[in-house]
Design an enzyme around this catalytic site. Sequence first.
Site, PDB file in Angstrom:
ATOM      1  CG  ASP A  17      -1.751  -1.249   1.368  1.00  0.00           C
ATOM      2  OD1 ASP A  17      -2.410  -1.634   0.391  1.00  0.00           O
ATOM      3  OD2 ASP A  17      -1.709  -1.859   2.456  1.00  0.00           O
ATOM      4  CE  LYS A  20       3.425  -2.335  -4.462  1.00  0.00           C
ATOM      5  NZ  LYS A  20       2.902  -1.981  -3.113  1.00  0.00           N
ATOM      6  N   GLY A  44      -4.035  -4.354  -4.352  1.00  0.00           N
ATOM      7  CA  GLY A  44      -4.814  -3.367  -5.077  1.00  0.00           C
ATOM      8  C   GLY A  44      -4.012  -2.108  -5.307  1.00  0.00           C
ATOM      9  CG  HIS A  45      -0.866  -1.722  -7.533  1.00  0.00           C
ATOM     10  ND1 HIS A  45       0.146  -2.174  -8.356  1.00  0.00           N
ATOM     11  CD2 HIS A  45      -0.594  -2.234  -6.310  1.00  0.00           C
ATOM     12  CE1 HIS A  45       0.974  -2.938  -7.651  1.00  0.00           C
ATOM     13  NE2 HIS A  45       0.542  -2.971  -6.417  1.00  0.00           N
ATOM     14  CD  GLN A 227       1.169  -8.922  -2.459  1.00  0.00           C
ATOM     15  OE1 GLN A 227       2.038  -9.447  -3.138  1.00  0.00           O
ATOM     16  NE2 GLN A 227      -0.110  -9.025  -2.776  1.00  0.00           N
TER      17      GLN A 227
END
Length: 427
Positions: A17, A20, A44-45, A227
């Site tokens: 988180d 990225k 989740g990006h 991650q």
Amino acid sequence: MNTTGKVDVLLGLQWGDEGKGKVVDVLTPNYDVVARFQGGPNAGHTLEFEGEKYVLRSIPSGIFQGGKVNIIGNGVVLAPDLFMDEAVDLEKSGHQLKDRLHISKKAHLIMPTHRILDRAYEAAKGKNKVGTTGKGIGPTYTDKVSRNGLRVGDVLDNFDEKYAAHKERHMKMLKALGWDDFEGFEEVEKKWMQGIEYMRQFHFVDSEHEINNILRSGKNILCEGAQGTMLDVDFGSYPFVTSSNTICAGACIGLGIGPNRIGDVYGIMKAYCTRVGAGPFPTELFDEVGHQIREVGHEYGTTTGRPRRVGWFDSVVMRHAKRVSGLTNLSLNSIDVLSGLETVKICVAYERSNGEQITHYPASLKELADCKPIYEELPGWEEDITGCRSLDELPENARNYVRRIGELVGIRISTFSVGPGREQTNI
């Protein structure tokens, strides 16, 4: 004439988180291809631009920069139903994928029974739960390393028979665990099969051959990790980790790239720390300051919606991340979230119960539990910095904070962001 292209890697340095996705999006114009090398839909990006917000879970973050090829590598685990949902939403918003999103035949498939196994394993651990997202990531990687996995390439050959055999094996495992909760399974399985049919519309590739051919042609590749370093299965806070290698070496394994091909390694971090799920978190805050950071930073899981645990910046963790990935560049995100705090703190070392100070991250949970963070305090800043576009534009106290982080980690910060928007990420 040597026309060999370059491979750069971008990865998270904390517990995920870190932001990225938006940095990948900003860097993508410098590359011909963006390739995701590990993880699954538990990551989740989030990207925001042109007034729209997008969340990517399996698709590389370079998909928004028109015409670029994006590759889902062999190190990724893919859930066909969730992939379908994600891809269809992107196509509805005007982003065409089928001609430029390639999927490795060696990527492993997350089956519906993997998700049930995930829940069953967590329940069996009782108070020692890892805090997984329940997406079936761990059981899928377990099948992979035990040589029992189902891969994307299997879709092309006698798939129904292969699927049935894997499902039967999983059902026997669930019976042995005493698990009997299969509510909604038939609907999930039906949609999963629809996802398989949808995936057939995409290019299935031998990604290691494609990537090395791209390099030989002189084109450049950006490898995107999911991650963060502290969730790496080998070098993170084991066993409270993910099931893949999130560090730079994971790009070689997850895409089929020789280590001598790696050029720059971009490390992404927040101006503070967050963590989702169980596990050690030395600088965690339980007070009003932690609550303020969580609310201002909207620190809730992109995939799960769970509140993230929040803590001060930990330079011990960052130096560990630098060491195991060979970082060449640092990107510091979410500096704006700390605006309004009277003082800001940085963990500079740990102190053991015997009074010994250490500056490295301990190998075991027992050792870590014996440590408490040693903080350095710096004056905070009141100014709104969301419009700053260079370090020189930051107020003095914010600028000093950024510089001090760079000094403690040992690398100059080359990129920073002061908000979620594409235009707020400054290179």
